[in-house]
Design an enzyme around this catalytic site. Structure first.
Site, PDB file in Angstrom:
ATOM      1  N   LYS A   1     -40.610   3.077 -12.388  1.00 40.25           N
ATOM      2  CA  LYS A   1     -39.695   4.285 -12.830  1.00 40.25           C
ATOM      3  C   LYS A   1     -39.173   5.201 -11.930  1.00 40.25           C
ATOM      4  CE  LYS A   1     -41.830   8.008 -12.752  1.00 40.25           C
ATOM      5  NZ  LYS A   1     -43.446   9.061 -12.768  1.00 40.25           N
TER       6      LYS A   1
ATOM      7  N   ASP B   1     -41.758   7.757 -17.899  1.00 39.47           N
ATOM      8  CA  ASP B   1     -42.907   8.629 -17.880  1.00 39.47           C
ATOM      9  C   ASP B   1     -43.747   8.376 -18.744  1.00 39.47           C
ATOM     10  OD1 ASP B   1     -41.771   9.707 -18.903  1.00 39.47           O
ATOM     11  OD2 ASP B   1     -41.818  11.895 -17.422  1.00 39.47           O
TER      12      ASP B   1
END
Ligand code: SF4
Length: 208
Positions: free
Chosen positions: A117, A135
C-alpha cells in the site's frame, strides 16, 4: 471504459482529489506515508513539520537520537516502531541510493515499514504512476459498494478495482475513495442520508 455511477459520484464530490499529506520531496512523502499507518493524515501533518525542520536532511534523520524521533512522532502512535523505520529508511536511502528514494517496487519492498500500500501511494502520488492503493478507507468503501466481497483481502480488492476502473484513473479513484471514506462513508456514522449511492450500498439499512 465507461464511467459507472460510483465513478460519476466520486467525480462530482471530488473533481480534483489531492493527497492530504504535507511533503516537499520524495523522502518526506515516503516517511509521511509510513507514519500514517494506523493513524490519520491530520496527525501526521502535525508532526512532520517538526521532524523535517529539526532534521532537515536524510543524513541528519539517519543520525538522529532515536529517543528524540520517538518524542516528535509520538502523536501518530506506534512511535517506537515508526521512529526506527524513519531512521533505517533514511540510512538506506543515503547509503544505497545516493539520497534519492528509488522508483522501484522491488527495492522499496526491502525498506522497513514499507508494504504494498505504501509503495502504491508513493509511486502514484510522487511519480504519477498508475496504481490503486487499498487502505482502510478504500477497503471499507469497496466492500460497502459491492466493488469487492466482504471477505476479500486487500490484494484481491486491488485487483478487482483495477478491473473496474480504467488504468488512467487508478490514482485518482484511489484518492477519491480515501476522501469519500474519510469524510462521507466513515467507519462509524457514515453520511448515508445524503449519499447518492444509497441504492447500491450493502450497508445502507444499518446506517439510516
Ligand atoms: Fe457509505 Fe452510507 Fe453511502 Fe453506503 S450509503 S456508500 S455506507 S455513505
Amino acid at each position: 471504459m465507461m464511467k459507472n455511477r460510483i465513478e460519476e459520484y466520486l467525480d462530482d464530490l471530488f473533481p480534483e482529489p489531492k493527497c492530504e499529506l504535507i511533503y516537499h520531496n520524495d523522502y518526506e512523502l515516503l516517511i509521511a506515508i509510513v507514519l500514517s499507518a494506523q493513524s490519520t493524515d491530520k496527525r501526521v501533518n502535525q508532526v512532520t513539520p517538526i521532524l523535517f525542520s529539526k532534521y532537515s536532511s536524510l543524513k541528519e534523520l539517519s543520525e538522529a537520537p532515536i529517543e528524540d524521533l520517538e518524542n516528535i512522532i509520538r502523536p501518530v502512535g506506534s512511535f517506537r516502531k515508526k521512529a526506527s523505520f524513519v531512521k533505517e529508511i533514511s540510512s538506506i536511502v543515503v547509503s544505497q541510493y545516493q539520497g534519492i528514494v528509488p522508483r522501484n517496487r522491488e527495492a522499496l519492498m526491502e525498506f522497513p515499514g514499507v508494504g504494498r500500500k505504501t509503495i502504491n501511494v508513493f509511486l502514484s502520488e510522487y511519480y504519477g504512476e498508475t496504481a490503486i492503493a487499498v487502505d482502510t478507507h478504500v477497503e471499507r468503501v469497496s466492500k460497502r459498494l459491492g466493488l469487492a466481497s466482504k471477505n476479500d483481502d486487500v490484494l484481491t480488492i486491488e485487483k478487482k478495482l483495477m478491473k473496474k476502473f480504467s488504468k488512467e484513473v487508478w490514482g485518482k479513484r484511489h484518492l477519491q475513495m480515501v476522501l469519500f471514506g474519510r469524510y462521507y462513508c466513515k467507519a462509524v456514522s457514515p453520511e448515508c442520508k445524503n449519499c447518492a449511492l444509497l441504492e447500491l450500498c450493502r450497508e445502507k439499512k444499518k446506517n439510516i
